[in-house]
Design an enzyme around this catalytic site. Sequence first.
Site, PDB file in Angstrom:
ATOM      1  N   TYR A  87      30.079  45.535  28.635  1.00  0.00           N
ATOM      2  CA  TYR A  87      30.472  45.112  27.295  1.00  0.00           C
ATOM      3  C   TYR A  87      29.771  43.817  26.908  1.00  0.00           C
ATOM      4  CZ  TYR A  87      34.283  48.522  27.346  1.00  0.00           C
ATOM      5  OH  TYR A  87      35.023  49.675  27.386  1.00  0.00           O
ATOM      6  N   LYS A 122      58.436  31.846  45.485  1.00  0.00           N
ATOM      7  CA  LYS A 122      58.509  32.153  44.059  1.00  0.00           C
ATOM      8  C   LYS A 122      57.337  33.033  43.637  1.00  0.00           C
ATOM      9  CE  LYS A 122      56.219  27.802  42.848  1.00  0.00           C
ATOM     10  NZ  LYS A 122      56.295  26.565  42.045  1.00  0.00           N
TER      11      LYS A 122
END
Length: 363
Positions: free
Chosen positions: A254, A34
């Site tokens: 940042y 999956k």
Amino acid sequence: MKLAAAEINLSALRHNLRRIKALAPRAKVMAVLKANAYGHGLVTIAQHLQDADAFAVARIDEALALRAGGLTKPIVLLEGFFNANDIPILLANNFQTVIHNEYQLNALESAKLDAPIATWLKVDTGMHRLGIEPEQLDSFYNRLKSSENVKPQVNLMTHFSCADDVENSKTKVQLNKFTQLVDNKNESLCLANSAGIIGWPESHNDWVRPGLMLYGVSPMQEQVGAHHGLQPVMRLTTRVIAIRSLPANEPVGYGGRWQSKHATQLAIVAMGYGDGYPRHAKNGTPVMIRNQRFGIVGSVSMDMITVDIGDNKAGIAVGDEVEMWGPNLPVEEVAAYADTIPYELLCNVTPRVSYEYVDKNQA
């Protein structure tokens, strides 16, 4: 210059499958594919797991992609179907379905089919996510057994919630509950996920369904795949794109979340959350450059990460390869620095990362 890249080692993949078979020698293997084979590439991974006995996916589109890719092995839909209109698609493609609620049972009984479908009846023994209540087992089981739309064998399964912790008694409680429930039913049983395979041998029974460990990653708490003889399948790499000198007491990135204590050099690498690297990886999260570990500093940006390389005695230069995780740096360790789990890191690798499938033995 090739930047963000995921090298997928198919030899390691097959090694891990052999290791699973050695750990659970009497059980059949349902390989869980999956979420794009945990970020490794659904169809290609399946094509190199031909020694597995069956495949398991979460949703019907994943199963259809496997069939379109030429895979003919049994495919189990772990979440079953969500719409009665999908039942003919299951039959046409020889998909097996998990039944975990009343809607699915009613829809399957009422369907107009030319042939029966193989089913897996899922019982909730304590995960409290999908599965029928234990007291519903006999009713659901008998209805499935009597339905012309269901193949005679009704496989039985459950799912562990705490198997990654061998000190947690919850798994033993779930195992005992399931064993008591199915004691009088002569059917194939499937309990063990990756953690069950490693930590709870008594849960192996007829089928095991490995997911994470297929890809060389440990499902157990505070361990890495190598502890269990597994080899990492994915090696996520990029390149150094700049070398910068930074004076003391200067912020980086940042928000200036990291500040240099003394003059140092920085390697800027072409990787970021746009590639699937975790944005919240802490200062000090390791990367490998020239066979040495260095720590990232400052905020992870969309496209770039800053690495503190000190006085650069290693001679790091623009173009050098950077291993973000892989054989030399376990993804489990990176996940711990990012306060997440390796499942998420592997599944989050984005399409802009180039994939290369190789077949080589690891040391």
